[in-house]
Structure formats: structure tokens, C-alpha cells
Motif scaffolding. Sequence first.
Motif, short mmCIF file in Angstrom:
data_model
loop_
_atom_site.label_atom_id
_atom_site.label_comp_id
_atom_site.label_asym_id
_atom_site.label_seq_id
_atom_site.Cartn_x
_atom_site.Cartn_y
_atom_site.Cartn_z
N SER A 133 -16.73 -11.81 -3.22
CA SER A 133 -16.91 -10.81 -2.17
C SER A 133 -17.30 -9.45 -2.75
N LYS A 134 -17.70 -8.57 -1.88
CA LYS A 134 -18.03 -7.19 -2.27
C LYS A 134 -16.99 -6.21 -1.73
N THR A 135 -15.85 -6.71 -1.30
CA THR A 135 -14.80 -5.84 -0.77
C THR A 135 -14.39 -4.81 -1.82
N SER A 136 -14.38 -3.55 -1.42
CA SER A 136 -14.12 -2.48 -2.39
C SER A 136 -12.84 -1.70 -2.10
N GLU A 137 -12.31 -1.83 -0.90
CA GLU A 137 -11.08 -1.13 -0.53
C GLU A 137 -9.94 -2.13 -0.43
N PHE A 138 -8.83 -1.80 -1.10
CA PHE A 138 -7.71 -2.76 -1.11
C PHE A 138 -7.15 -3.00 0.29
N LYS A 139 -7.23 -2.02 1.14
CA LYS A 139 -6.73 -2.18 2.51
C LYS A 139 -7.53 -3.22 3.30
N ASP A 140 -8.72 -3.56 2.81
CA ASP A 140 -9.56 -4.56 3.47
C ASP A 140 -9.49 -5.93 2.78
N GLU B 171 2.03 -4.78 1.73
CA GLU B 171 1.97 -3.45 2.32
C GLU B 171 0.60 -2.80 2.13
N GLY B 172 -0.08 -3.12 1.00
CA GLY B 172 -1.32 -2.44 0.69
C GLY B 172 -2.59 -3.15 1.13
N THR C 204 -10.07 -11.93 -9.29
CA THR C 204 -10.56 -11.07 -8.21
C THR C 204 -12.08 -11.04 -8.18
N ASN C 205 -12.59 -10.29 -7.21
CA ASN C 205 -14.03 -10.06 -7.15
C ASN C 205 -14.51 -9.08 -8.23
N GLY C 206 -13.59 -8.60 -9.04
CA GLY C 206 -13.91 -7.65 -10.10
C GLY C 206 -13.72 -6.22 -9.67
N ILE C 207 -14.16 -5.89 -8.49
CA ILE C 207 -14.06 -4.52 -7.98
C ILE C 207 -12.59 -4.12 -7.80
N LEU C 208 -11.78 -5.06 -7.34
CA LEU C 208 -10.39 -4.76 -7.00
C LEU C 208 -9.41 -5.14 -8.11
N HIS C 209 -9.93 -5.52 -9.27
CA HIS C 209 -9.07 -6.09 -10.31
C HIS C 209 -8.00 -5.10 -10.78
N GLU C 210 -8.41 -3.92 -11.16
CA GLU C 210 -7.44 -2.94 -11.67
C GLU C 210 -6.45 -2.53 -10.60
N ARG C 211 -6.92 -2.46 -9.37
CA ARG C 211 -6.02 -2.07 -8.27
C ARG C 211 -4.97 -3.16 -8.04
N LEU C 212 -5.37 -4.41 -8.10
CA LEU C 212 -4.41 -5.49 -7.90
C LEU C 212 -3.41 -5.56 -9.05
#
Length: 254
Positions: free
Chosen positions: A139-146, A171-172, A239-247
Motif C-alpha cells: 500500500s501507499k498509506t502514509s498516515e498511521f491513523k489510516d 489507539e493509533g 510494512t509498506n515501508g512508509i510506516l515502518h519506523e512509526r510502527l
Amino acid sequence: MYEKDFIVELAKKTGEIIRNNFRKHLNVEYKGPRDLVTNVDKYIDNFVRDSILKAYPSYGIITEENKDLNELSNKKFIIDPLDGTTNFVKGYPQVAVSIAFMEDSEITFGVVYNPILEELFIGELGHGALLNYKPIKVSKTSEFKDALIATGFVYKERNEKTYKSFENILEGALSLRCDGSAALDLAHVAMGIFDGYYQKGIHIWDIAAGSLIVKEAGGRVSTFDGNTSFLEADEILATNGILHERLIQFINGA
């Protein structure tokens, strides 16, 4: 027959056995607390091992239900004959056979096949990822809330830290799913259904094929601290890579 053609055909034959026994009477045993095994798991494991030994007698075999064979070989098959056994017992259609091929400690080819939904995922090192022979991407999802995140709970890993990570992510993120098959969770990251997946208490046969499929679909795979040596690490994050550090931050409570 080249190894990759052999693996795809073996996965399809194994899938046929799974499909023919789905929602049928099963002999169910406990390997440990809340850890099920059926007569079909054992039958498939022996079927796969015998098929490999006949075609490639000198190759190594790492599998869930039997002892490893030819451990010193530089070419190995890594197999989960029936990933999602609890789902299989309960008639929930998230079940798969997972077969990976390792050369010189690197996964070069992997197949995850859900015969109930007829979804055949293939990953080949340097050649991308496919679902039913059509290219797939994360995916291209870039916001963790999504983000839709998947996880799994192994009985021995149910502790305060695990529950806290689950709470943080719940929660996030947009939402969180527990589908009961590591191989399919990884495949679903690869095709962009899930934006991330993490799990503790995992084994190499659960993730070998699926992790390659994620990477070949453009995703990122590591341990919970970002280490890329995850196959023997007892944990995985994809992950999709974009959200990796956030996760990673959410898992570790940052």
C-alpha cells in the motif's frame, strides 16, 4: 524441472489436500497450550517431505511437524504444511501452505497458497511478487491513523508488554486484525490489504516465504528494532515501508 516450478506445483497439490479436508471431520491434538495439530497437518508434512526427497534428495528440509533433514546443504526447502491450523479446525478460510527455497542462507523463492480462496502468492528474489500471476505492490498509506495493522498472539507470548503494544497500536491505527495465519498476513501486506503486520513468538517456517513476497512487493521486513536478520529472531515486523519506523515506535511504546 527447476526448483521454482516444482515448488509451485507442490503447493498446488498440497492445497488440494487442504481444500478436500476443509470443514470435514478431523483428528485434533494439542502440541502445547492452545497449539493445535491435526491428522491433515501430519499427512501433508509427510507428503511434502516425501515429494522433496524424491525430487531433490540432497537438499535440506526445514518443516514444522518433523525433524530437519540435510542441515548442511546450502539449498533448503522451508515449509509450513498448513499455516493457520486453528482456523482450519474451526472452518475459518484463512489457511495456507507456505513453501520457501533458501540458497546460501538467503530466501530466493517463496509461495504462499490459500486453496480455499484460491489465492496463489509468489515471490522471486529480484523479480517481484505476484498474486495469481499478476503483479502486486504494498500500500501507499502514509498516515498511521489510516493504517490497517495485523498481528497474532502466540500463547507463550501473551504478557503485559504484548498487550501494551496491542493497545498502543489500536489507539493509533485505523484498526487491527488477528487472522491467525502469519504467512497470509504477510501476503496481505504484500498486496496492500494490510499496511503492516507484527508478531512475537514466530518461527522460520511461518515467515520464510511470506517475508520474501513482502520485500518483492516493495515492502520492508525486520525485527521489532529494525534489524534485517529476522528469520531466526522469534519476531517479525513487515510494512509498506512508509510506516515502518512509526510502527516500531508504537510496538516499543515510544
